[in-house]
Design an enzyme around this catalytic site. Structure first.
Site, PDB file in Angstrom:
ATOM      1  N   GLY A 229      28.827   0.821  44.398  1.00 15.69           N
ATOM      2  CA  GLY A 229      27.747  -0.504  43.720  1.00 15.69           C
ATOM      3  C   GLY A 229      27.303  -0.373  43.114  1.00 15.69           C
ATOM      4  N   GLY A 231      23.583   1.074  40.752  1.00 14.36           N
ATOM      5  CA  GLY A 231      22.636   1.319  40.789  1.00 14.36           C
ATOM      6  C   GLY A 231      21.586   0.767  41.733  1.00 14.36           C
ATOM      7  N   GLY A 235      22.257   2.618  45.101  1.00 15.57           N
ATOM      8  CA  GLY A 235      21.718   3.792  44.377  1.00 15.57           C
ATOM      9  C   GLY A 235      20.119   3.549  45.164  1.00 15.57           C
ATOM     10  CB  CYS A 306      25.408  16.401  30.266  1.00 14.22           C
ATOM     11  SG  CYS A 306      25.738  17.408  30.841  1.00 14.22           S
ATOM     12  CD  GLU A 406      22.216  11.719  27.185  1.00 12.42           C
ATOM     13  OE1 GLU A 406      21.497  10.443  28.229  1.00 12.42           O
ATOM     14  OE2 GLU A 406      22.563  12.697  27.622  1.00 12.42           O
TER      15      GLU A 406
HETATM   16  P1  NAD Z   1      22.656   6.018  34.672  1.00  8.37           P
HETATM   17  O1  NAD Z   1      21.285   7.178  35.511  1.00  8.37           O
HETATM   18  O2  NAD Z   1      22.154   5.000  34.428  1.00  8.37           O
HETATM   19  O3  NAD Z   1      23.184   6.193  36.225  1.00  8.37           O
HETATM   20  C1  NAD Z   1      23.526   7.565  37.488  1.00  8.37           C
HETATM   21  C2  NAD Z   1      24.078   6.780  38.612  1.00  8.37           C
HETATM   22  O4  NAD Z   1      22.833   6.334  38.711  1.00  8.37           O
HETATM   23  C3  NAD Z   1      24.945   5.595  39.093  1.00  8.37           C
HETATM   24  O5  NAD Z   1      25.557   6.286  40.392  1.00  8.37           O
HETATM   25  C4  NAD Z   1      23.551   4.053  39.343  1.00  8.37           C
HETATM   26  O6  NAD Z   1      24.728   3.323  39.964  1.00  8.37           O
HETATM   27  C5  NAD Z   1      22.871   5.191  39.905  1.00  8.37           C
HETATM   28  N1  NAD Z   1      22.058   4.270  39.720  1.00  8.37           N
HETATM   29  C6  NAD Z   1      20.794   3.292  38.358  1.00  8.37           C
HETATM   30  N2  NAD Z   1      20.114   2.848  38.279  1.00  8.37           N
HETATM   31  C7  NAD Z   1      19.881   3.481  40.246  1.00  8.37           C
HETATM   32  C8  NAD Z   1      18.291   3.330  40.292  1.00  8.37           C
HETATM   33  N3  NAD Z   1      17.445   2.965  40.586  1.00  8.37           N
HETATM   34  N4  NAD Z   1      18.538   3.734  41.781  1.00  8.37           N
HETATM   35  C9  NAD Z   1      18.812   5.229  42.414  1.00  8.37           C
HETATM   36  N5  NAD Z   1      20.601   5.308  41.674  1.00  8.37           N
HETATM   37  C10 NAD Z   1      20.545   4.821  40.134  1.00  8.37           C
HETATM   38  O7  NAD Z   1      23.736   7.100  33.940  1.00  8.37           O
HETATM   39  P2  NAD Z   1      24.808   7.203  33.788  1.00  8.37           P
HETATM   40  O8  NAD Z   1      24.994   6.338  32.415  1.00  8.37           O
HETATM   41  O9  NAD Z   1      25.449   6.371  34.433  1.00  8.37           O
HETATM   42  O10 NAD Z   1      25.526   8.503  33.119  1.00  8.37           O
HETATM   43  C11 NAD Z   1      24.969   8.948  31.639  1.00  8.37           C
HETATM   44  C12 NAD Z   1      23.709   9.863  31.916  1.00  8.37           C
HETATM   45  O11 NAD Z   1      23.895  10.792  32.686  1.00  8.37           O
HETATM   46  C13 NAD Z   1      23.718  10.461  30.584  1.00  8.37           C
HETATM   47  O12 NAD Z   1      21.695  10.268  30.567  1.00  8.37           O
HETATM   48  C14 NAD Z   1      23.643  12.007  30.314  1.00  8.37           C
HETATM   49  O13 NAD Z   1      23.040  13.188  29.754  1.00  8.37           O
HETATM   50  C15 NAD Z   1      23.729  12.131  32.020  1.00  8.37           C
HETATM   51  N6  NAD Z   1      24.201  13.114  32.887  1.00  8.37           N
HETATM   52  C16 NAD Z   1      23.428  14.473  32.812  1.00  8.37           C
HETATM   53  C17 NAD Z   1      24.849  15.290  33.325  1.00  8.37           C
HETATM   54  C18 NAD Z   1      23.913  17.057  33.408  1.00  8.37           C
HETATM   55  O14 NAD Z   1      24.286  17.645  34.269  1.00  8.37           O
HETATM   56  N7  NAD Z   1      22.814  16.767  33.751  1.00  8.37           N
HETATM   57  C19 NAD Z   1      25.859  15.589  33.670  1.00  8.37           C
HETATM   58  C20 NAD Z   1      26.612  14.225  32.915  1.00  8.37           C
HETATM   59  C21 NAD Z   1      25.692  12.663  32.802  1.00  8.37           C
END
Ligand code: NAD
Length: 506
Positions: A229, A231, A235, A306, A406
């Site tokens: 579902g 975030g 989430g 990332c 980013e």
């Molecule tokens: P995002 O932060 O939008 O979402 C990540 C996850 O968090 C998803 O499952 C989303 O549904 C959930 N989420 C969103 N809002 C939330 C909330 N309020 N409470 C709890 N969960 C919530 O990120 P994204 O767009 O899915 O992924 C891309 C990002 O991830 C980029 O910034 C990338 O750099 C980062 N990333 C970092 C690494 C690392 O190891 N540092 C690895 C992969 C991706």
């Protein structure tokens, strides 16, 4: 169930998804207490190559998360009291099952995420297998320590026991869906935690397949649960739930910081792997044969890793030649339907595609020069897909948003530098600190630069080569905590020191 039977059942789950008809989409479910449970509401999941929905997924509610947490909480004590050998055996069975269907699962990962199928076959799915196998095996040997304390009154044995933390909430992003979820699941489970996963709503399909593997190999009900579902609803409830004791999050810095704030209210243990704006530094004496590797570091997986390089600092004397060779490399990447043998697939979603395009427009408005790419690529049969060819931009100041935010797409900005001191300061000047690359034929130059860079990982004359047991994570606003064989096992457990008086007589 014998392994032969469960293999057939697993295969049929995957095949049904692969064959999902265009007009009658398969509906995924949540996974709670070893049951595949329908969600109150469903939403579409889009194939990024076509821009069309291809599957229905749950839009998990707070109540559904509560049920998953309750299932995980109920079984926690009995799971924690299994032996590490038992947990390790089950995880190895999961690894074997995923490995057997590597290529079929890769089809789903590619269709759901937009990544080239070839990449999913050799990187995402094998890495998931490796995560389960390595953590399953490492946990057998790593955690225990003991010491004898000698006192005048006699000896005491001190030993450290690593207790699981409790119910772990595992929240993962869409760029490496199975790979990153398995990097959380494997250490959490082998350390004795029970879990509730919340994969990205953009890419939930392979996580759902994985839940079948857990059930089929014999994980007890409630140990692994998943709610699919958004975030902001599913989430957020996981983060706010008082019975979830630990949150492992990989995703954007914006959401990570919010999770940190919310978790602090209940003093939850958190690990945050967040965004990056990774610099690459190319010294004048770099090995010209590394040019393909340098380009790959920016464009692999459409730049949706990332760790991709998004700012390239090139020493001034070689700038002109470098740009020619680099653009020639960027133009060699084949772009197309990710289910075919291409190197660049589709951006994961329309929202993300629009975001990447917006930054290219900002670059133009700020006087940047687009040397290649920069526009939507229209492909026959995938006219509504989200394709952008590798894009190389020059002429922007370090303060440009395009150089500091980013973008997370196939976009790299190239800028000249003169001295090591100057480039180190400029490379360190963003709020991020995830990774960096340095390219030079001079070992002193490499190591001195690596020494000064503020990043969790620095690659010298290579990229993305990291042994799983090494610490992984970000500095500054790229993260909190470290993952990796030992770091993860420590994060997913609480060390408890037990002191026993060996001299006591009763
Ligand atoms: P995002 O932060 O939008 O979402 C990540 C996850 O968090 C998803 O499952 C989303 O549904 C959930 N989420 C969103 N809002 C939330 C909330 N309020 N409470 C709890 N969960 C919530 O990120 P994204 O767009 O899915 O992924 C891309 C990002 O991830 C980029 O910034 C990338 O750099 C980062 N990333 C970092 C690494 C690392 O190891 N540092 C690895 C992969 C991706």
């Amino acid at each position: 169930m014998t392994s032969a039977n469960y293999r057939d059942e697993f295969k049929s789950v995957i095949q049904k998804l692969i064959d999902s008809p265009d007009n009658e989409h398969v509906a995924l479910t949540n996974f709670i207490g070893n049951e595949f449970v329908k969600s109150e509401s469903l939403m579409d999941s889009v194939n990024p190559a076509t821009g069309k929905p291809w599957i229905k997924i749950p839009n998990g509610t707070a109540t559904e998360v509560d049920s998953a947490v309750a299932a995980a909480k109920e079984v926690f004590r009995s799971w924690k009291n299994t032996t590490v050998q038992q947990r390790s055996t089950l995880l190895n069975k999961v690894a074997n099952l995923i490995e057997e269907f590597n290529d079929e699962i890769a089809v789903l990962e590619s269709r759901d995420q937009g990544k080239p199928i070839g990449l999913a076959k050799v990187m995402d799915i094998p890495r998931c297998v490796q995560n389960f196998r390595d953590f399953a095996n490492a946990a057998l040997y790593t955690l225990s320590t003991s010491k004898i304390l000698e006192q005048p009154s006699g000896k005491c044995i001190n030993y450290v026991k690593h207790d699981p933390v409790g119910v772990a909430g595992l929240i993962s992003p869409w760029n490496l869906p199975l790979y990153l979820l398995s990097f959380k699941l494997a250490p959490a489970l082998v350390a004795g935690n029970t879990v509730v996963c919340k994969p990205s709503e953009m890419t939930s399909v392979t996580a759902w397949v994985l839940m079948h593997a857990f059930k089929l190999v014999g994980f007890p009900a409630g140990v692994v649960n998943m709610v699919i579902g958004e975030g902001r609803s599913a989430g957020q409830r996981l983060v706010d739930h008082p019975d979830v004791h630990l949150i492992s999050f990989t995703g954007s810095t914006l959401i990570g910081k919010k999770i940190q704030e919310d978790s602090a209210k209940m003093n939850k243990k958190v690990s945050l792997e967040m965004g990056g704006k990774n610099p690459g530094i190319v010294y004048a004496n770099y090995r010209k044969s590394d040019i393909a590797a340098i380009a790959r570091s920016s464009f692999l997986n459409q730049g949706e890793i990332c760790l991709c390089t998004s700012r390239l600092f090139v020493q001034r004397p070689i700038l002109e030649d470098f740009l020619k060779s680099y653009v020639a490399e960027a133009e060699k990447f084949t772009i197309g339907n990710p289910s075919t043998q291409v190197q660049i697939g589709a951006m994961n979603s329309k929202v993300h595609f629009e975001k990447v395009k917006k930054y290219i427009e900002i670059a133009k408005a700020e006087g940047g020069t687009i040397l290649c790419g920069g526009v939507k690529t229209v492909l026959h049969g995938c006219e509504d897909g989200y394709f952008i060819a590798p894009t190389v931009i020059t002429g922007l100041p370090d303060t440009s948003q395009v150089m500091t935010d980013e973008i997370f797409g196939p976009v790299v900005c190239i800028t000249p530098f003169d001295t090591a001191e100057e480039v180190i300061e400029r490379a360190n000047s963003t709020s991020y600190g995830l990774s960096a690359t340095v390219w030079s034929a001079n070992t002193d130059e490499l190591l001195n630069t690596a020494n000064e860079l503020r990043a969790g990982t620095v690659w010298c004359n290579t990229w993305l080569a990291r042994e799983l047991s090494m610490p992984f994570g970000g500095c500054k606003q790229s993260g909190t905590g470290r993952e990796g064989l030992h770091d993860s096992l420590h994060f997913y457990s609480d060390a408890k020191t037990v002191c026993v008086n060996l001299a006591a007589k009763y």
